[in-house]
Design an enzyme around this catalytic site. Sequence first.
Site, short mmCIF file in Angstrom:
data_model
loop_
_atom_site.label_atom_id
_atom_site.label_comp_id
_atom_site.label_asym_id
_atom_site.label_seq_id
_atom_site.Cartn_x
_atom_site.Cartn_y
_atom_site.Cartn_z
N ASP A 478 0.91 -1.16 -0.01
CA ASP A 478 -0.01 0.03 0.11
C ASP A 478 0.85 1.39 0.14
O ASP A 478 2.04 1.34 0.34
CB ASP A 478 -0.91 -0.10 1.44
CG ASP A 478 -1.81 0.77 1.22
OD1 ASP A 478 -2.32 1.44 0.25
OD2 ASP A 478 -2.84 0.53 2.05
N ASP A 548 -10.88 2.08 -3.15
CA ASP A 548 -11.52 1.80 -1.76
C ASP A 548 -13.11 1.88 -1.91
O ASP A 548 -13.52 1.41 -0.58
CB ASP A 548 -10.81 2.72 -0.87
CG ASP A 548 -9.65 2.57 -0.20
OD1 ASP A 548 -9.06 1.27 -0.23
OD2 ASP A 548 -8.95 3.26 0.40
#
Length: 739
Positions: A478, A548
């Site tokens: 990430d 997301d």
Amino acid sequence: MDIIYNEKRRIFKLDTAHTSYCIGIVDEENFLGHIYYGRKLANDDLAYLMRTEEAPFVPSRNNRDRASFLDSFPMEYTGSGLGDYREGTLSVRTVGGHTGVSLNYVSHKIYEGKPALDGLPAAYGTEGECKTLEILCEDSFLKLQIILLYTVFNDNDAITRSVKVINKGKDAVYLTKVLSASIDMDNEGYEMITLHGSWARERAIQCSPVMKGKQGVSSNRGESGHQVHPFMAWKSRTATQESGDVYGMHFIYSGNFMAQIELTQFDSMRAMMGINPENFCWKLEKNESFQAPEVVCVYSADGIGGMTRTLHDLYRKHLIRGEYRDKKRPILINNWEATYFEFDTEKLLEIARQASKLGIEMLVMDDGWFGHRSDDNTSLGDWIVNEDKIKGGLKYLVDEVNKLGMKFGIWLEPEMISPDSELYRAHPDWAIAIPGRTGSLSRNQYVLDLTRKEVRDHIYDMISAVLRSANIEYVKWDMNRQLSDIGSYGLPEDRQGEIFHRQALAVYELQERLTKDFPHILLENCSGGGARFDPGMLYYSPQIWCSDDTDAVERLAIQEGTAMIYPLSAMGAHVSDCPNHTVGRVTPFETRGYVALAGTFGYELDVTKIPEEDRKMIPEQVAMYHKYNDLVREGDYYRIASYAENHFYDCYEVVSKDKAEALVTYVQVLNRPNYHSRRIRIPGLAPERTYVIANPGDWPEIKQIEYTGETLHYAGINIPPLWGDFRARLIHFVEKKGM
Ligand code: DGJ
């Protein structure tokens, strides 16, 4: 596929199966001009297209008008500061502070295969699979060499391009701009397509007429970003999904970029793409070289869909690497939306026990397992397992998960450092920062200065120790903030302008090490959702977390924009719980499954807490994934209808390469009163073959009759209305054998 050089006419012709690209050398000074890019042509003499007989196009015969020549000639790649007032692709500053640069042909090489680009991701291909043209140009005044590199492939219509600059002068020079490709062509009323967004709504498609002046997209965030995408296309006004001229340029790079079209005073167009020159300044010492990243160029005569399929095939066969390139990925369950930071060994095992019974194949432990991290304020850089949460240690947890028959994956954010971390306390100078200035925090974190080798090595040692400590088979890498306050304690004053690019190279180096040392690990890139979903990262990881936003309706537009240029096998997509955590929408569990099926497929929910009827559906969804994933991963993608455009329904299709089957996904986002059925045309199947719907049981209103591929394409089928909003269906067409 071939590359030929017509010595008499001094023209290069690069051919793919359906396209040609032509470059000419003109004048005694050997300027390189762009002649043609489009449909494949016979080997006709195209010298007449060079306009060399028109007034300003003969610089050496009429040096008085040299600036007019430079300002209007369709250049193949351009310098700057000498009379071409259109935006250039190469700018330099000498130690004396001067800026003019131009390039002229010197020699060329044509050879089989394709060289790797030093430290950079790039398309690959072996001898026999592709052919490369290297054109050596020179600015003889500066003693600067510029190598233009082109590759064509035997199984793909894309052409890749890149540029290398070598300093043969006696002094250093400062490169202030090195774009990777430009294309000059006459404007034919084109429209420009770009991708735009924000966090949780990445890659929305925008199409607007090409206007006089400059227009484009760029990132100065140190990554490609949620907001824009390193891609642009231009298409004829009448081009559709299935027909018309479409040109695309896509950058295999993950840092700052620019992509621009300039429409000039003469109605000619210059399209260009490369590293964003803003805050870029690379010192090139004598005999050093600078390699610019690669651009993929596509021309499609078959509309946007033709471009899409060319890019999908290129990325699946010539960019994505590793064991999982052509393999079904394990169905994972990720605990982020299930628990956020609130988890421990027992909670994770509780999820894994349930998940394993339902057929889910891998548990991924997301953010919050290291240092003393229980929110996003702390511990990035301290890659040590927090045994208060992970009681018994990581190996115990992984072994227990493995005993359930599941694989185990882990989340990492290696590029970051929290001010509240042991690492920052020990090495405050390891963060990217401007000395003396208070740095801007974002998500309470700074970016590590990976331009420094000792920082890279330290981080790599820490994360590789974690990966070696247990049977870890997946990593989610990430990156949750963008770069600011650009400064490095490790670089001298005159190299601070190199930080952005060096940082991108450092990420590539780390991921290269990781994929070499841990070839069995499935790597998924991620950046606060989909902020670094780009071809650069795809070279290292076969899949990237798309967004997301896991809401099935929001995902339709996000996945449409993403799938326009990326294979479905690359799109990280999960089924999550409702009300959705980003938009609060409640959609049927079935629809969430169908939408996630268009990507890598997995779950992002607490399987111990979801409603029983949803849980019961999971084994069916698992079976559906196993049944259709080969087709979804490897097939040809067709966009049939866009909810983002029509605001009611979405429809797309994947057709197997042998045209024996196709899977159509139809999502009725909003129902309408008394609305009759909707006609959907199903392209891509073999016109003369006969097909039936293999899964009418799913949807009895769709009758099982026989259709030819031609009927499906041109007449289509009628889809009856579904009761309620957010309803979806899969329609599986299979060839009726023996016809
Ligand atoms: C952003 C990612 O996109 C999420 O899936 C999750 O991993 C969080 N970061 C964790 O901080």
